[in-house]
Design a protein around this motif. Structure first.
Motif, PDB file in Angstrom:
ATOM      1  N   MET A  50       8.506 -26.506  19.861  1.00 14.06           N
ATOM      2  CA  MET A  50       7.357 -27.389  19.980  1.00 14.06           C
ATOM      3  C   MET A  50       7.567 -28.691  19.218  1.00 14.06           C
ATOM      4  O   MET A  50       7.132 -29.741  19.647  1.00 14.06           O
ATOM      5  CB  MET A  50       6.115 -26.676  19.471  1.00 14.06           C
ATOM      6  N   MET A  51       8.238 -28.618  18.081  1.00 14.85           N
ATOM      7  CA  MET A  51       8.442 -29.824  17.287  1.00 14.85           C
ATOM      8  C   MET A  51       9.387 -30.817  17.965  1.00 14.85           C
ATOM      9  O   MET A  51       9.351 -31.994  17.670  1.00 14.85           O
ATOM     10  CB  MET A  51       8.976 -29.470  15.895  1.00 14.85           C
ATOM     11  N   GLY A  52      10.204 -30.339  18.876  1.00 21.16           N
ATOM     12  CA  GLY A  52      11.067 -31.245  19.625  1.00 21.16           C
ATOM     13  C   GLY A  52      10.272 -32.213  20.483  1.00 21.16           C
ATOM     14  O   GLY A  52      10.707 -33.337  20.733  1.00 21.16           O
ATOM     15  N   TYR A  53       9.116 -31.783  20.920  1.00 22.15           N
ATOM     16  CA  TYR A  53       8.265 -32.640  21.741  1.00 22.15           C
ATOM     17  C   TYR A  53       7.559 -33.722  20.926  1.00 22.15           C
ATOM     18  O   TYR A  53       7.074 -34.699  21.494  1.00 22.15           O
ATOM     19  CB  TYR A  53       7.224 -31.811  22.496  1.00 22.15           C
ATOM     20  N   VAL A  54       7.500 -33.548  19.630  1.00 24.34           N
ATOM     21  CA  VAL A  54       6.816 -34.532  18.782  1.00 24.34           C
ATOM     22  C   VAL A  54       7.550 -35.872  18.832  1.00 24.34           C
ATOM     23  O   VAL A  54       6.920 -36.914  18.999  1.00 24.34           O
ATOM     24  CB  VAL A  54       6.676 -34.013  17.335  1.00 24.34           C
ATOM     25  N   ASN A  55       8.861 -35.847  18.705  1.00 20.24           N
ATOM     26  CA  ASN A  55       9.629 -37.099  18.742  1.00 20.24           C
ATOM     27  C   ASN A  55       9.591 -37.745  20.118  1.00 20.24           C
ATOM     28  O   ASN A  55       9.451 -38.969  20.228  1.00 20.24           O
ATOM     29  CB  ASN A  55      11.077 -36.857  18.320  1.00 20.24           C
ATOM     30  N   ILE A  56       9.705 -36.948  21.166  1.00 18.47           N
ATOM     31  CA  ILE A  56       9.640 -37.485  22.525  1.00 18.47           C
ATOM     32  C   ILE A  56       8.258 -38.083  22.787  1.00 18.47           C
ATOM     33  O   ILE A  56       8.131 -39.175  23.346  1.00 18.47           O
ATOM     34  CB  ILE A  56       9.965 -36.386  23.563  1.00 18.47           C
ATOM     35  N   SER A  57       7.213 -37.367  22.373  1.00 14.04           N
ATOM     36  CA  SER A  57       5.848 -37.864  22.551  1.00 14.04           C
ATOM     37  C   SER A  57       5.638 -39.162  21.788  1.00 14.04           C
ATOM     38  O   SER A  57       5.009 -40.096  22.292  1.00 14.04           O
ATOM     39  CB  SER A  57       4.826 -36.822  22.081  1.00 14.04           C
ATOM     40  N   SER A  58       6.165 -39.220  20.576  1.00 17.54           N
ATOM     41  CA  SER A  58       6.045 -40.434  19.775  1.00 17.54           C
ATOM     42  C   SER A  58       6.732 -41.610  20.459  1.00 17.54           C
ATOM     43  O   SER A  58       6.192 -42.722  20.506  1.00 17.54           O
ATOM     44  CB  SER A  58       6.656 -40.201  18.395  1.00 17.54           C
ATOM     45  N   LEU A  59       7.899 -41.381  21.013  1.00 16.04           N
ATOM     46  CA  LEU A  59       8.632 -42.434  21.715  1.00 16.04           C
ATOM     47  C   LEU A  59       7.867 -42.901  22.952  1.00 16.04           C
ATOM     48  O   LEU A  59       7.709 -44.113  23.173  1.00 16.04           O
ATOM     49  CB  LEU A  59      10.021 -41.928  22.113  1.00 16.04           C
ATOM     50  N   ILE A  60       7.363 -41.967  23.739  1.00 14.90           N
ATOM     51  CA  ILE A  60       6.631 -42.324  24.957  1.00 14.90           C
ATOM     52  C   ILE A  60       5.357 -43.095  24.620  1.00 14.90           C
ATOM     53  O   ILE A  60       5.056 -44.122  25.243  1.00 14.90           O
ATOM     54  CB  ILE A  60       6.327 -41.066  25.788  1.00 14.90           C
TER      55      ILE A  60
ATOM     56  N   VAL B 257      -1.130 -43.349  16.852  1.00 16.83           N
ATOM     57  CA  VAL B 257      -0.839 -41.946  17.163  1.00 16.83           C
ATOM     58  C   VAL B 257       0.667 -41.697  17.120  1.00 16.83           C
ATOM     59  O   VAL B 257       1.130 -40.672  16.606  1.00 16.83           O
ATOM     60  CB  VAL B 257      -1.431 -41.545  18.534  1.00 16.83           C
ATOM     61  N   SER B 258       1.440 -42.640  17.627  1.00 19.69           N
ATOM     62  CA  SER B 258       2.886 -42.512  17.603  1.00 19.69           C
ATOM     63  C   SER B 258       3.408 -42.441  16.164  1.00 19.69           C
ATOM     64  O   SER B 258       4.254 -41.601  15.844  1.00 19.69           O
ATOM     65  CB  SER B 258       3.516 -43.703  18.328  1.00 19.69           C
ATOM     66  N   LEU B 259       2.887 -43.296  15.303  1.00 26.09           N
ATOM     67  CA  LEU B 259       3.292 -43.264  13.895  1.00 26.09           C
ATOM     68  C   LEU B 259       2.846 -41.967  13.224  1.00 26.09           C
ATOM     69  O   LEU B 259       3.579 -41.390  12.409  1.00 26.09           O
ATOM     70  CB  LEU B 259       2.729 -44.475  13.161  1.00 26.09           C
ATOM     71  N   PHE B 260       1.653 -41.489  13.569  1.00 27.11           N
ATOM     72  CA  PHE B 260       1.171 -40.229  13.016  1.00 27.11           C
ATOM     73  C   PHE B 260       2.078 -39.070  13.419  1.00 27.11           C
ATOM     74  O   PHE B 260       2.378 -38.192  12.605  1.00 27.11           O
ATOM     75  CB  PHE B 260      -0.266 -39.949  13.470  1.00 27.11           C
ATOM     76  N   LEU B 261       2.543 -39.058  14.661  1.00 31.88           N
ATOM     77  CA  LEU B 261       3.439 -37.997  15.108  1.00 31.88           C
ATOM     78  C   LEU B 261       4.740 -38.008  14.319  1.00 31.88           C
ATOM     79  O   LEU B 261       5.321 -36.949  14.043  1.00 31.88           O
ATOM     80  CB  LEU B 261       3.708 -38.110  16.612  1.00 31.88           C
ATOM     81  N   GLN B 262       5.210 -39.191  13.937  1.00 33.10           N
ATOM     82  CA  GLN B 262       6.405 -39.255  13.100  1.00 33.10           C
ATOM     83  C   GLN B 262       6.139 -38.665  11.714  1.00 33.10           C
ATOM     84  O   GLN B 262       6.997 -37.980  11.148  1.00 33.10           O
ATOM     85  CB  GLN B 262       6.916 -40.690  12.984  1.00 33.10           C
ATOM     86  N   LEU B 263       4.949 -38.912  11.186  1.00 36.23           N
ATOM     87  CA  LEU B 263       4.585 -38.296   9.906  1.00 36.23           C
ATOM     88  C   LEU B 263       4.525 -36.778  10.025  1.00 36.23           C
ATOM     89  O   LEU B 263       4.946 -36.052   9.118  1.00 36.23           O
ATOM     90  CB  LEU B 263       3.240 -38.831   9.412  1.00 36.23           C
ATOM     91  N   VAL B 264       3.999 -36.290  11.138  1.00 40.86           N
ATOM     92  CA  VAL B 264       3.945 -34.845  11.371  1.00 40.86           C
ATOM     93  C   VAL B 264       5.359 -34.261  11.391  1.00 40.86           C
ATOM     94  O   VAL B 264       5.623 -33.209  10.802  1.00 40.86           O
ATOM     95  CB  VAL B 264       3.192 -34.527  12.688  1.00 40.86           C
ATOM     96  N   HIS B 265       6.265 -34.959  12.040  1.00 36.48           N
ATOM     97  CA  HIS B 265       7.644 -34.463  12.092  1.00 36.48           C
ATOM     98  C   HIS B 265       8.283 -34.471  10.712  1.00 36.48           C
ATOM     99  O   HIS B 265       8.999 -33.522  10.348  1.00 36.48           O
ATOM    100  CB  HIS B 265       8.476 -35.289  13.076  1.00 36.48           C
ATOM    101  N   GLN B 266       8.046 -35.505   9.943  1.00 39.10           N
ATOM    102  CA  GLN B 266       8.590 -35.548   8.585  1.00 39.10           C
ATOM    103  C   GLN B 266       8.008 -34.419   7.731  1.00 39.10           C
ATOM    104  O   GLN B 266       8.714 -33.793   6.947  1.00 39.10           O
ATOM    105  CB  GLN B 266       8.322 -36.913   7.937  1.00 39.10           C
ATOM    106  N   TYR B 267       6.724 -34.172   7.895  1.00 39.21           N
ATOM    107  CA  TYR B 267       6.074 -33.068   7.184  1.00 39.21           C
ATOM    108  C   TYR B 267       6.705 -31.736   7.579  1.00 39.21           C
ATOM    109  O   TYR B 267       6.926 -30.861   6.730  1.00 39.21           O
ATOM    110  CB  TYR B 267       4.572 -33.066   7.475  1.00 39.21           C
TER     111      TYR B 267
END
Length: 100
Positions: free
Chosen positions: A1-11, A44-54
């Motif tokens: 599921m976390m793999g989709y976080v970076n793709i979602s952030s990019l999109i 939202v894109s920046l927030f998703l990057q924070l989620v991934h870092q977390y």
């Protein structure tokens, strides 16, 4: 599921850039709404990057965190600055020029 976080952030980041460009080509009454959506998607894109870092911190994957944090900071800064610049240009283009 976390793999989709970076793709979602990019999109979402790419859509945040596309919307002001579309706003420049569309009717003026849509510009404000498209700008708000664009900046929101950037957030939202920046927030998703924070989620991934977390997520990396929770896994204690310090190597991955150390290897990627520089690129993440650069990409986040670029996303934010370009999104703001595109929205400013969109608003400037949409304002009626005063005739003197």
């Amino acid at each position: 599921m976390m793999g989709y976080v970076n793709i979602s952030s990019l999109i979402l980041g790419l859509i945040a850039w596309i919307l002001p460009v579309y706003a420049m080509m569309s009717h003026q009454n849509k510009r404000a709404m498209l700008s708000i959506v664009s900046i929101s998607l950037c957030g939202v894109s920046l927030f998703l990057q924070l989620v991934h870092q977390y997520y990396l911190v929770r896994l204690e994957d310090w190597g991955a965190l150390a290897d990627t944090i520089g690129a993440v900071v650069f990409a986040a800064a670029a996303l934010l600055l370009i999104t703001i610049a595109l929205n400013v240009v969109s608003f400037k283009k949409g304002r009626p020029h005063s005739v003197e």
